[in-house]
Every structure is written in C-alpha cells, then in structure tokens.
Design a protein around this motif. Sequence first.
Motif, PDB file in Angstrom:
ATOM      1  N   LEU A  56      -0.755   0.419   8.214  1.00 54.83           N
ATOM      2  CA  LEU A  56       0.076   0.572   6.696  1.00 54.83           C
ATOM      3  C   LEU A  56       1.449   0.697   7.249  1.00 54.83           C
ATOM      4  O   LEU A  56       2.169   1.472   6.493  1.00 54.83           O
ATOM      5  N   THR A  57       2.039   0.287   8.403  1.00 55.80           N
ATOM      6  CA  THR A  57       3.495   0.339   8.629  1.00 55.80           C
ATOM      7  C   THR A  57       4.056  -0.863   9.046  1.00 55.80           C
ATOM      8  O   THR A  57       3.508  -2.050   9.267  1.00 55.80           O
ATOM      9  N   ALA A  99       8.484   1.145  -3.437  1.00 57.85           N
ATOM     10  CA  ALA A  99       9.081   0.141  -4.531  1.00 57.85           C
ATOM     11  C   ALA A  99       8.233  -0.942  -3.948  1.00 57.85           C
ATOM     12  O   ALA A  99       8.276  -1.145  -2.552  1.00 57.85           O
ATOM     13  N   PRO A 100       7.816  -1.908  -4.627  1.00 56.01           N
ATOM     14  CA  PRO A 100       7.563  -3.269  -4.350  1.00 56.01           C
ATOM     15  C   PRO A 100       8.478  -3.971  -3.416  1.00 56.01           C
ATOM     16  O   PRO A 100       9.579  -3.857  -3.713  1.00 56.01           O
ATOM     17  N   ARG A 106      -0.190  -3.333   1.713  1.00 56.40           N
ATOM     18  CA  ARG A 106      -1.494  -3.433   0.909  1.00 56.40           C
ATOM     19  C   ARG A 106      -1.701  -2.609  -0.249  1.00 56.40           C
ATOM     20  O   ARG A 106      -2.242  -1.928  -0.580  1.00 56.40           O
ATOM     21  N   GLY A 107      -0.195  -2.261  -0.942  1.00 54.96           N
ATOM     22  CA  GLY A 107      -0.076  -1.564  -2.111  1.00 54.96           C
ATOM     23  C   GLY A 107      -0.100   0.188  -1.748  1.00 54.96           C
ATOM     24  O   GLY A 107      -0.148   0.983  -2.718  1.00 54.96           O
ATOM     25  N   CYS A 139       5.907   9.015  -6.962  1.00 54.00           N
ATOM     26  CA  CYS A 139       5.420   8.413  -5.754  1.00 54.00           C
ATOM     27  C   CYS A 139       5.351   9.499  -4.664  1.00 54.00           C
ATOM     28  O   CYS A 139       4.427   9.575  -3.933  1.00 54.00           O
ATOM     29  N   ALA A 140       6.470  10.074  -4.261  1.00 48.63           N
ATOM     30  CA  ALA A 140       6.359  11.017  -3.310  1.00 48.63           C
ATOM     31  C   ALA A 140       5.541  12.226  -3.706  1.00 48.63           C
ATOM     32  O   ALA A 140       4.658  12.585  -2.780  1.00 48.63           O
ATOM     33  N   GLN A 141       5.517  12.836  -4.778  1.00 50.36           N
ATOM     34  CA  GLN A 141       4.514  13.677  -5.101  1.00 50.36           C
ATOM     35  C   GLN A 141       3.180  13.426  -5.127  1.00 50.36           C
ATOM     36  O   GLN A 141       2.232  14.298  -4.435  1.00 50.36           O
ATOM     37  N   LYS A 142       2.604  12.166  -5.467  1.00 48.20           N
ATOM     38  CA  LYS A 142       1.477  11.753  -5.282  1.00 48.20           C
ATOM     39  C   LYS A 142       0.804  11.461  -3.925  1.00 48.20           C
ATOM     40  O   LYS A 142      -0.159  11.965  -3.585  1.00 48.20           O
ATOM     41  N   TRP A 143       1.790  11.191  -3.259  1.00 43.14           N
ATOM     42  CA  TRP A 143       1.773  10.829  -1.658  1.00 43.14           C
ATOM     43  C   TRP A 143       1.397  12.119  -1.126  1.00 43.14           C
ATOM     44  O   TRP A 143       0.513  12.399  -0.149  1.00 43.14           O
ATOM     45  N   GLU A 144       2.429  13.066  -1.161  1.00 40.34           N
ATOM     46  CA  GLU A 144       2.249  14.519  -0.552  1.00 40.34           C
ATOM     47  C   GLU A 144       1.025  14.896  -0.924  1.00 40.34           C
ATOM     48  O   GLU A 144       0.349  15.853  -0.171  1.00 40.34           O
TER      49      GLU A 144
END
Length: 154
Positions: A56-57, A99-100, A106-107, A139-144
């Motif tokens: 995913l990079t 961001a898209p 892959r989302g 997005c950052a909080q969800k990822w963290e």
Amino acid sequence: GGIVFNGIARGQEDNSSPKIDPFQGYGIKLSDLPTWVTRGTPNDFAIEMRKGSGGLTDKVDRGHLFQFLYQPNFARMVMAKLLSKSPKIRLLEFGLGCAPGGGMIRGTPGGSALGWKHLFDQVPGLEFELHIFEYDKDCAQKWEKANPNIAKMV
C-alpha cells in the motif's frame, strides 16, 4: 554502476585484510543489520518497503521509484546514527494519502507509514520515531485509531 560498501563492490570478496566490524563495542554486529542497510540495493529497499506497507505504498512503484534516492541515503544515515551517541531517527511523512489521487492505494491510506515503521524497526539499536502531517483530520484520526503506536500525528 554497482553498490560499493567499505570499498568492496557487491558480490566481490576482499581477502587482503582482516574483516573489521565497525560496530565492535556498540553492542551490534554488522551481520545483524538488514541487507538494505549494509550491502543492499535500491531493489532490496523497495522489497522491504512493499512488504512493510502490505503493498500500500506509492514510494517505490507507480512511477515514483524513490528507492533509488532513499536506499543509499537512508543506509548511510542509519550507519552514522548507529555509530553516534544518539542512535535515533525522526522522520516526518507528509500525508497519509487520504485524498483520492493523493497516494492512497486500493482505497487505503497510510501504507507508506507502515512501510517506514517496518524498515526502521528492522535495525537493532536504532530508535525510530515517525511523525505524520495529514490535513484531513477525520482520516488521520481514523487511521491512527486503526494503527496505534505506529506514528505521532502532527
């Protein structure tokens, strides 16, 4: 071109002098370090980055090919830091790719952050601190929350 480490081209042996481990006395052996640091190539770096990110990079594929810049410079930095009084690396990653079109694969954002953690956690004796600057707060909080103890959000 080829990779040269301590004056020896990769794959070539130097039998003219005794092997000296530069880390003798530091509690680390050269043989304990990952290949991408000691005798590796940009491809070795790319393989580890892909593995750590779960694919995913966008750092080593999709037209970027940053491994040719990253591997030799990060390898030198790691070696220097391990031989210093402060064996710590702090890395600031700009964006999770929320961001898209912004680096998300892959989302899924944050693959590169996982790759950085994987790469530097392979190095014994090195303290690694990853900081991420992401504009999209949600997005950052969800990822963290989904990836605790990987990075500090700034």
